[in-house]
Scaffold this motif. Structure first.
Motif, mmCIF file in Angstrom:
data_model
loop_
_atom_site.group_PDB
_atom_site.id
_atom_site.type_symbol
_atom_site.label_atom_id
_atom_site.label_comp_id
_atom_site.label_asym_id
_atom_site.label_seq_id
_atom_site.Cartn_x
_atom_site.Cartn_y
_atom_site.Cartn_z
ATOM 1 N N LEU A 130 20.929 45.357 14.402
ATOM 2 C CA LEU A 130 19.564 45.520 14.893
ATOM 3 C C LEU A 130 18.606 44.751 13.993
ATOM 4 O O LEU A 130 18.763 44.739 12.771
ATOM 5 C CB LEU A 130 19.169 47.004 14.891
ATOM 6 N N ILE A 131 17.626 44.123 14.612
ATOM 7 C CA ILE A 131 16.509 43.507 13.904
ATOM 8 C C ILE A 131 15.234 44.188 14.367
ATOM 9 O O ILE A 131 15.009 44.351 15.574
ATOM 10 C CB ILE A 131 16.434 41.997 14.176
ATOM 11 N N ILE A 132 14.423 44.609 13.410
ATOM 12 C CA ILE A 132 13.087 45.142 13.720
ATOM 13 C C ILE A 132 12.087 44.100 13.252
ATOM 14 O O ILE A 132 12.135 43.648 12.101
ATOM 15 C CB ILE A 132 12.841 46.494 13.019
ATOM 16 N N THR A 133 11.199 43.698 14.130
ATOM 17 C CA THR A 133 10.265 42.627 13.788
ATOM 18 C C THR A 133 9.292 43.072 12.711
ATOM 19 O O THR A 133 9.108 44.263 12.449
ATOM 20 C CB THR A 133 9.440 42.198 15.000
ATOM 21 N N GLU A 134 8.662 42.091 12.095
ATOM 22 C CA GLU A 134 7.518 42.408 11.247
ATOM 23 C C GLU A 134 6.427 43.022 12.104
ATOM 24 O O GLU A 134 6.470 42.967 13.340
ATOM 25 C CB GLU A 134 7.006 41.162 10.555
#
Length: 677
Positions: free
Chosen positions: A55-59
Motif C-alpha cells: 500500500l502507498i498512502i499519498t502525501e
C-alpha cells in the motif's frame, strides 16, 4: 532477519485486498506544480510499487486553498485536478500495489508569506513563537472546510484511488480543533470533548456522504507531547467514539503536534531517538481495538522491525517512509533473498525533511536518484558506456564520494581502481559515526564498502596517489580518468597562551579519554552551525564536561533541520550546555578566555576553560586536483565531494554518482538530471 512470512502475508482494509503488510506512509515530497501531482510523483510512487509494497498512502492532499501553502504541495480544489491524480493511481495499480489518498487541511501553519493570506485555525494561537497569528474560523469557514473534505474525497474516488485517509494528527487543522491546547473556543466547536470533536465528525460525515464507496482510514497523533495536550488515553476515547459512528477501516497511529517545541521533533525522529521509539503507541491501540486494523509508523527503520511488530500483534501493517526513500525496493529484495543488497535509511533528516524546509524537493543521502527515478531508469536501461570502449578509471579517496563514484563507474562498464591513503574505507563519515548518537552514519560507509567489494573494483588501501603517478612512466600510467575524492581537513586556530585547541578529528579521537582536558570546561567554536560541533557538545556534556557553545552568528545549529534541532536543544537544556550566540574567542588574558561580541565588539571573559574545540570551516584537500588540472598531459580529472567544496555526505554521494555514471558524457548526463530536479 526473523521469518518475514507474516509480514508478506495478504491483508485487507475493508474491501481493499493488499498483497502484504508493508506500506509507504504519506510524506511530503515537494514534487508538485500548481498544487497538483506531476510526472515526478508518478515515477516516484511507481518505483516503490514496483519495489513490492502493498500500500502507498499519498502525501497530504490539501482540501482547500487556505491550506495550499506553496505551489509545490498537493491540493485538490476543483475537478480539473482529477486527471493528474488518476495518472499516479494508474501507475501504482499497474505494479500491483494499492493507493490511498491522505486528505488534510494544515490549519494554522498553512500560509504566511507564500500566499499573503491568513491561516485558518480553531483559535488565534500561533504554532510557534514569532509565527503568524491565524484567523479563528467562523461558522461559514467551518462549513466551507467540511464541504471541501467531502469534495476532495469524491475526486479521489473519481481518480481511481482505493481509499482515503483523513488526517486527524500532526497538529493540523482537525487536531487543532480537537486539542485543548489549541482550541480555546466557547461556541459549539469548543469546550468539552464533544464540542472539540464536532468538526472531525462533520468532516467524516461529509467524506462518507460524498464518496460512499471509498474506504476511510484515520491518521491520528496518539500523544501530542505537550503540557495539557492530548494523551494516548484521550485518543483511545476519540477513536472509540468515531469508530462507533463511522465505518473506519483502519487507524494509522502516529504522534506529535505541529508545535515549535520538542513535540515537532518526534514527528520526524532522527537517529538520536534510537530504534522504534514510539511502537508502543500502535500496540496500545491494537490491544484496545483488536477488530480494527492498526497501522504503525515512525522510526521503523527496517523490515526486521516490521516483522517484529506484526508477529507480536502490535500492528497489522507497518509503515516505512524514510527507508523507502532510501531504497524503494526493500520488500522485493527481501522476498528474493537479497536483503543484503539494501541501502539503509540513516535517519539523518538531511535529504528528506532538511530539503523540504528550504522549499526544495526531497532527496536522500544514500539514494541520489530520489525525485529523478524516470531519468535514472532510462540511464541504466542504456548505460552511458553504450557504443564506447571501457575507460580505465582511478578514484582517489575512499570516503562516500569516492566509493559511490567507483561503484557508478563500474556499473557503467568501466575498469575501476579505488585508491585510499588510509588503512580502511569510510572517510570523514567513519569519523563522525564514532560520536555516540551519530553511529547510524556508519551504515552508509559499511554498505558502500560492501557494494564496492561485490563489484570487480581493484581496491588499494594505504596507497597515496601523487600527480607524477599518473604521467608517462608513473605507476598509474595509462589511466583515462581520475576522480579526485580526497575530502577535506578541519581547521585549527590556536590561541597563544591559552588552553589546548583540538580540531574536530582530534576531539573525536579524545572523546573517551578520561584524562583528556575535554572532560573539564570546554569551549566549542561553532562556525558552521552543523552536526559536528553539536554532537561533540552533546556527548561531552553527557560525560560531565561543562560545555560552552560559541557561535559568531545569532543562530544555534542553523544548518540542522528544525525537526532535529528542536530535539537537540531539548537535550542541550537537560545536559546544561551553555550557548553563547554572537561570540568568538579573542584571546587569553590572565588565564581567562576573552570573548568578543560580534555585534558591538564588547569583550567578556570566561574562566576555568580547560580545552577548546575548533569546529571552524573545513578546507578542501584538493592539491592532487589542482596539480592534474594544470598539467595538459594528465588524464581527464573530475573532482567530487569535499575535495570539490566542503559540504555534507548528501552532496558527496550525489556528485560521486554523477561523476562515475557520466564519465563519457558528463555534460548531457548532468543536464538531463538537472531538468529533473
Amino acid at each position: 532477519m526473523p521469518d518475514p512470512g507474516p509480514l508478506f502475508s495478504p491483508v485487507s482494509l475493508g474491501p481493499v485486498a493488499l498483497r502484504n503488510r508493508v506500506f509507504v506512509p504519506g510524506h511530503t515530497t515537494n514534487f508538485g506544480l500548481d498544487n497538483r501531482p506531476t510526472a515526478r510523483h508518478t515515477a516516484y510512487h511507481l518505483e516503490r510499487a514496483r519495489g513490492g509494497v502493498g500500500l502507498i498512502i499519498t502525501e497530504a492532499v490539501r482540501v482547500h486553498p487556505t491550506s495550499a501553502g506553496r505551489h509545490i504541495s498537493l491540493g485538490s480544489f476543483d475537478d480539473s485536478s482529477i486527471p493528474a491524480y488518476a495518472e499516479v493511481a494508474e501507475a501504482v495499480h499497474a505494479e500491483g500495489a494499492r493507493i490511498f489518498a491522505q486528505i488534510m487541511h494544515a490549519g494554522r501553519q498553512a500560509s504566511g508569506e507564500a500566499t499573503r493570506t491568513a491561516a485558518w485555525s480553531a483559535a488565534d494561537v500561533p504554532w510557534a513563537a514569532g509565527a503568524h497569528v491565524p484567523h479563528a474560523m467562523g461558522h461559514g469557514d467551518i462549513a466551507t472546510v467540511v464541504g471541501a473534505f467531502g469534495a476532495a474525497a469524491r475526486r479521489m474516488a473519481q481518480a481511481g484511488y482505493d481509499g482515503v485517509e483523513v488526517h486527524l494528527g500532526h497538529g493540523h487543522l482537525l487536531q487543532q480543533f480537537l486539542s485543548p491546547v489549541t482550541n480555546t473556543r466557547t461556541d459549539g466547536y469548543g469546550g468539552d470533548l464533544d464540542g472539540r470533536l464536532r468538526l472531525t465528525r462533520e468532516v467524516l460525515a461529509s467524506v462518507t456522504r460524498q464518496a460512499p464507496d471509498l474506504p476511510v482510514g484515520l491518521r491520528i497523533s496518539a500523544d501530542e507531547f505537550l503540557p495539557g495536550g492530548l494523551t494516548p488515553q484521550d485518543m483511545l476515547e476519540v477513536v472509540g467514539l468515531l469508530r462507533d459512528e463511522f465505518p473506519l477501516v483502519y487507524v494509522h497511529v502516529s504522534h506529535s503536534a505541529y508545535h515549535g517545541s520538542y513535540s515537532l521533533a518526534t514527528q520526524m525522529a532522527d537517529m538520536s531517538f534510537g530504534h522504534a521509539p514510539f511502537r508502543h503507541h500502535a500496540a496500545l491501540f491494537k490491544r484496545s481495538f483488536p477488530g480494527l486494523a492498526v497501522l504503525a509508523v515512525c522510526r521503523l527503520d527496517s523490515l526486521p522491525e516490521a516483522v517484529e511488530l506484526v508477529t507480536s500483534g502490535e500492528a497489522d501493517l507497518v509503515g516505512l517512509a524514510r527507508p523507502h526513500i532510501a531504497d524503494p525496493h526493500l520488500v522485493r529484495k527481501a522476498m528474493e533473498g537479497r536483503s543484503h543488497e539494501s541501502r539503509s535509511c540513516l535517519a539523518c533528516n538531511q535529504g528528506c525533511i532538511g530539503r523540504l524546509e528550504s522549499s526544495l524537493p526531497i532527496s536522500c543521502v544514500v539514494n541520489p536518484e530520489v525525485g529523478a527515478e524516470r531519468e535514472w531508469r532510462r540511464t541504466w536501461a542504456e548505460p552511458p558506456l553504450a557504443g564506447t570502449r571501457p575507460r580505465r578509471v582511478l578514484v582517489v579517496g575512499g570516503g562516500p564520494a569516492g566509493m559511490e563514484a567507483a561503484l557508478s563507474a563500474r556499473r557503467a562498464g568501466h575498469d575501476v581502481t579505488l585508491a585510499e591513503a588510509g588503512p580502511e574505507l569510510g572517510g570523514q563519515v567513519a569519523i563522525a559515526a564514532r560520536v555516540p548518537g551519530r553511529e547510524r552514519l556508519a551504515l552508509l560507509t559499511a554498505e558502500l564498502s560492501r557494494d564496492v567489494a561485490a563489484e570487480r573494483i581493484t581496491i588499494l588501501l594505504g596507497h597515496r596517489v601523487e600527480a607524477a603517478d599518473l604521467l608517462v612512466g608513473g605507476r598509474h600510467e595509462g589511466v583515462d580518468d581520475v576522480i579526485v575524492a580526497t575530502g577535506s581537513r578541519p581547521r585549527r586556530r590556536e590561541l597563544p597562551g591559552g588552553p589546548p585547541v583540538f580540531d574536530l578529528w582530534q576531539a573525536v579521537a579524545s572523546l573517551e579519554d578520561p584524562a583528556s582536558p575535554l572532560r573539564g570546561t570546554v569551549a566549542i567554536r561553532d562556525d558552521e552551525g552543523a552536526w559536528p560541533a553539536a554532537s561533540i557538545a552533546e556527548h561531552l556534556a553527557g560525560l560531565g564536561a561543562k560545555v560552552h557553545l560559541l557561535s559568531p552568528t545569532a543562530s544555534l545549529a542553523a544548518r540542522i533541520t528544525t525537526y532535529s534541532r528542536l530535539a537537540l536543544t531539548h537535550r542541550f537544556g537537560e545536559l546544561g550546555v551553555k550557548v553563547h550566540p554572537l561570540r568568538v574567542p579573542q584571546g587569553v588574558e590572565g588565564g581567562l578566555l576573552t570573548l568578543r561580541d560580534t555585534l558591538c565588539g564588547d569583550v567578556e571573559t570566561m574562566s576555568g576553560v580547560t580545552a577548546i574545540v575548533d569546529a571552524g570551516t573545513p578546507t578542501a584537500v584538493d592539491e592532487l586536483y589542482r596539480e592534474l588540472d594544470a598539467l595538459p598531459e594528465a588524464p581527464r580529472v573530475h573532482v567530487v565531494g569535499d575535495a570539490n567544496a566542503p559540504r555534507t555526505a548528501l552532496e558527496a554521494v550525489y556528485e560521486g554518482r554523477l561523476a562515475g555514471t557520466f564519465l563519457t558524457d558528463a555534460v548531457s548526463g548532468a543536464t538531463a538530471l538537472a531538468r529533473a530536479r
